[in-house]
Design a protein around this motif. Sequence first.
Motif, PDB file in Angstrom:
ATOM      1  N   GLY A  31      68.590  68.827  23.046  1.00  0.00           N
ATOM      2  CA  GLY A  31      67.895  69.595  22.023  1.00  0.00           C
ATOM      3  C   GLY A  31      67.627  68.761  20.782  1.00  0.00           C
ATOM      4  O   GLY A  31      67.537  69.285  19.670  1.00  0.00           O
ATOM      5  N   TRP A  32      67.527  67.446  20.965  1.00  0.00           N
ATOM      6  CA  TRP A  32      67.269  66.499  19.884  1.00  0.00           C
ATOM      7  C   TRP A  32      65.865  65.941  20.049  1.00  0.00           C
ATOM      8  O   TRP A  32      65.215  66.155  21.063  1.00  0.00           O
ATOM      9  CB  TRP A  32      68.249  65.336  19.920  1.00  0.00           C
ATOM     10  CG  TRP A  32      69.698  65.695  19.785  1.00  0.00           C
ATOM     11  CD1 TRP A  32      70.234  66.918  19.478  1.00  0.00           C
ATOM     12  CD2 TRP A  32      70.803  64.811  19.966  1.00  0.00           C
ATOM     13  NE1 TRP A  32      71.614  66.834  19.468  1.00  0.00           N
ATOM     14  CE2 TRP A  32      71.980  65.553  19.757  1.00  0.00           C
ATOM     15  CE3 TRP A  32      70.916  63.474  20.280  1.00  0.00           C
ATOM     16  CZ2 TRP A  32      73.243  64.999  19.837  1.00  0.00           C
ATOM     17  CZ3 TRP A  32      72.173  62.915  20.369  1.00  0.00           C
ATOM     18  CH2 TRP A  32      73.334  63.668  20.147  1.00  0.00           C
ATOM     19  N   THR A  33      65.427  65.158  19.059  1.00  0.00           N
ATOM     20  CA  THR A  33      64.139  64.480  19.196  1.00  0.00           C
ATOM     21  C   THR A  33      64.337  63.199  20.009  1.00  0.00           C
ATOM     22  O   THR A  33      65.445  62.645  20.047  1.00  0.00           O
ATOM     23  CB  THR A  33      63.528  64.102  17.837  1.00  0.00           C
ATOM     24  OG1 THR A  33      64.368  63.115  17.205  1.00  0.00           O
ATOM     25  CG2 THR A  33      63.378  65.327  16.939  1.00  0.00           C
ATOM     26  N   ARG A  34      63.253  62.733  20.610  1.00  0.00           N
ATOM     27  CA  ARG A  34      63.305  61.473  21.345  1.00  0.00           C
ATOM     28  C   ARG A  34      63.617  60.322  20.386  1.00  0.00           C
ATOM     29  O   ARG A  34      64.309  59.378  20.728  1.00  0.00           O
ATOM     30  CB  ARG A  34      61.968  61.222  22.051  1.00  0.00           C
ATOM     31  CG  ARG A  34      61.987  60.004  22.963  1.00  0.00           C
ATOM     32  CD  ARG A  34      60.610  59.620  23.447  1.00  0.00           C
ATOM     33  NE  ARG A  34      59.661  59.353  22.390  1.00  0.00           N
ATOM     34  CZ  ARG A  34      59.650  58.220  21.662  1.00  0.00           C
ATOM     35  NH1 ARG A  34      60.536  57.286  21.858  1.00  0.00           N
ATOM     36  NH2 ARG A  34      58.742  58.055  20.724  1.00  0.00           N
ATOM     37  N   GLN A  35      63.139  60.445  19.145  1.00  0.00           N
ATOM     38  CA  GLN A  35      63.397  59.403  18.153  1.00  0.00           C
ATOM     39  C   GLN A  35      64.885  59.287  17.830  1.00  0.00           C
ATOM     40  O   GLN A  35      65.397  58.175  17.663  1.00  0.00           O
ATOM     41  CB  GLN A  35      62.595  59.669  16.866  1.00  0.00           C
ATOM     42  CG  GLN A  35      61.113  59.476  17.022  1.00  0.00           C
ATOM     43  CD  GLN A  35      60.398  60.696  17.609  1.00  0.00           C
ATOM     44  OE1 GLN A  35      61.002  61.741  17.856  1.00  0.00           O
ATOM     45  NE2 GLN A  35      59.105  60.561  17.855  1.00  0.00           N
ATOM     46  N   ASP A  36      65.574  60.427  17.754  1.00  0.00           N
ATOM     47  CA  ASP A  36      67.024  60.394  17.492  1.00  0.00           C
ATOM     48  C   ASP A  36      67.762  59.696  18.634  1.00  0.00           C
ATOM     49  O   ASP A  36      68.655  58.878  18.401  1.00  0.00           O
ATOM     50  CB  ASP A  36      67.587  61.800  17.296  1.00  0.00           C
ATOM     51  CG  ASP A  36      67.220  62.384  15.940  1.00  0.00           C
ATOM     52  OD1 ASP A  36      66.960  61.615  15.004  1.00  0.00           O
ATOM     53  OD2 ASP A  36      67.205  63.632  15.832  1.00  0.00           O
ATOM     54  N   VAL A  37      67.378  60.008  19.856  1.00  0.00           N
ATOM     55  CA  VAL A  37      67.999  59.358  21.019  1.00  0.00           C
ATOM     56  C   VAL A  37      67.683  57.862  21.002  1.00  0.00           C
ATOM     57  O   VAL A  37      68.555  57.029  21.244  1.00  0.00           O
ATOM     58  CB  VAL A  37      67.536  60.014  22.340  1.00  0.00           C
ATOM     59  CG1 VAL A  37      67.990  59.215  23.546  1.00  0.00           C
ATOM     60  CG2 VAL A  37      68.048  61.449  22.419  1.00  0.00           C
ATOM     61  N   SER A 109      56.422  52.200  11.949  1.00  0.00           N
ATOM     62  CA  SER A 109      56.029  53.055  13.074  1.00  0.00           C
ATOM     63  C   SER A 109      57.002  54.216  13.225  1.00  0.00           C
ATOM     64  O   SER A 109      56.601  55.339  13.542  1.00  0.00           O
ATOM     65  CB  SER A 109      55.928  52.243  14.373  1.00  0.00           C
ATOM     66  OG  SER A 109      57.199  51.823  14.810  1.00  0.00           O
ATOM     67  N   GLN A 110      58.288  53.972  12.972  1.00  0.00           N
ATOM     68  CA  GLN A 110      59.266  55.056  13.041  1.00  0.00           C
ATOM     69  C   GLN A 110      59.052  56.066  11.917  1.00  0.00           C
ATOM     70  O   GLN A 110      59.203  57.273  12.120  1.00  0.00           O
ATOM     71  CB  GLN A 110      60.685  54.501  12.980  1.00  0.00           C
ATOM     72  CG  GLN A 110      61.068  53.744  14.220  1.00  0.00           C
ATOM     73  CD  GLN A 110      62.389  53.018  14.066  1.00  0.00           C
ATOM     74  OE1 GLN A 110      62.867  52.800  12.967  1.00  0.00           O
ATOM     75  NE2 GLN A 110      62.971  52.629  15.181  1.00  0.00           N
ATOM     76  N   VAL A 111      58.672  55.587  10.735  1.00  0.00           N
ATOM     77  CA  VAL A 111      58.378  56.493   9.622  1.00  0.00           C
ATOM     78  C   VAL A 111      57.177  57.365   9.978  1.00  0.00           C
ATOM     79  O   VAL A 111      57.188  58.572   9.763  1.00  0.00           O
ATOM     80  CB  VAL A 111      58.127  55.709   8.316  1.00  0.00           C
ATOM     81  CG1 VAL A 111      57.535  56.606   7.231  1.00  0.00           C
ATOM     82  CG2 VAL A 111      59.423  55.072   7.820  1.00  0.00           C
ATOM     83  N   ARG A 112      56.123  56.759  10.549  1.00  0.00           N
ATOM     84  CA  ARG A 112      54.942  57.528  10.951  1.00  0.00           C
ATOM     85  C   ARG A 112      55.303  58.580  12.001  1.00  0.00           C
ATOM     86  O   ARG A 112      54.839  59.716  11.935  1.00  0.00           O
ATOM     87  CB  ARG A 112      53.854  56.603  11.493  1.00  0.00           C
ATOM     88  CG  ARG A 112      52.942  56.055  10.436  1.00  0.00           C
ATOM     89  CD  ARG A 112      51.674  55.453  11.027  1.00  0.00           C
ATOM     90  NE  ARG A 112      51.920  54.515  12.112  1.00  0.00           N
ATOM     91  CZ  ARG A 112      52.126  53.220  11.969  1.00  0.00           C
ATOM     92  NH1 ARG A 112      52.138  52.684  10.773  1.00  0.00           N
ATOM     93  NH2 ARG A 112      52.331  52.446  13.017  1.00  0.00           N
ATOM     94  N   GLU A 113      56.139  58.198  12.968  1.00  0.00           N
ATOM     95  CA  GLU A 113      56.534  59.142  14.014  1.00  0.00           C
ATOM     96  C   GLU A 113      57.311  60.321  13.448  1.00  0.00           C
ATOM     97  O   GLU A 113      57.225  61.430  13.949  1.00  0.00           O
ATOM     98  CB  GLU A 113      57.395  58.441  15.075  1.00  0.00           C
ATOM     99  CG  GLU A 113      56.637  57.518  15.983  1.00  0.00           C
ATOM    100  CD  GLU A 113      57.562  56.804  16.959  1.00  0.00           C
ATOM    101  OE1 GLU A 113      58.756  57.136  17.033  1.00  0.00           O
ATOM    102  OE2 GLU A 113      57.071  55.888  17.651  1.00  0.00           O
ATOM    103  N   ASN A 114      58.078  60.070  12.400  1.00  0.00           N
ATOM    104  CA  ASN A 114      58.942  61.109  11.834  1.00  0.00           C
ATOM    105  C   ASN A 114      58.404  61.677  10.522  1.00  0.00           C
ATOM    106  O   ASN A 114      59.143  62.325   9.785  1.00  0.00           O
ATOM    107  CB  ASN A 114      60.346  60.534  11.598  1.00  0.00           C
ATOM    108  CG  ASN A 114      61.028  60.182  12.881  1.00  0.00           C
ATOM    109  OD1 ASN A 114      61.167  61.017  13.749  1.00  0.00           O
ATOM    110  ND2 ASN A 114      61.444  58.938  13.014  1.00  0.00           N
ATOM    111  N   LYS A 115      57.134  61.443  10.237  1.00  0.00           N
ATOM    112  CA  LYS A 115      56.559  61.827   8.946  1.00  0.00           C
ATOM    113  C   LYS A 115      56.787  63.299   8.617  1.00  0.00           C
ATOM    114  O   LYS A 115      57.244  63.632   7.526  1.00  0.00           O
ATOM    115  CB  LYS A 115      55.069  61.512   8.925  1.00  0.00           C
ATOM    116  CG  LYS A 115      54.405  61.858   7.623  1.00  0.00           C
ATOM    117  CD  LYS A 115      52.920  61.530   7.676  1.00  0.00           C
ATOM    118  CE  LYS A 115      52.242  61.956   6.388  1.00  0.00           C
ATOM    119  NZ  LYS A 115      50.808  61.714   6.436  1.00  0.00           N
TER     120      LYS A 115
END
Length: 124
Positions: A31-37, A109-115
């Motif tokens: 139940g997390w984001t792919r970015q967190d994983v 790129s991570q900032v853009r993904e998590n904007k």
Amino acid sequence: MLTTNEIIGQNILEILNKKSLTQAALAERLGWTRQDVNKIIHGRKNVTAKELKEISDALNVSMEELVKEGSVKENVKPIKLFMGQVSTKEARIGLLHAQKIMDMILFHSQVRENKSKLMKEWDA
């Protein structure tokens, strides 16, 4: 020497590969984001004991299996590996600049993904 977070991340990645699972599949189970994983797998996020337990349950492995050091190999960044093959000071400096640029590109790129998530936290 690898950090504990890097060891955990490499062990998770190895388990995912053995079980033919993706990071997205693990994120969905948790139940997390792919970015967190992804941050955990790459050792960029401190893992709490609660998160470690949740991951072990989701992967059906023991917590000990996630923190073991035995099979983990130190991961060397490609540019740092290449640095051993250059002989001039200028070449080494150039490669260090290239590494910094690569790190900045990854960060942005991570900032853009998590904007949207970042903006929600900022506005809260």
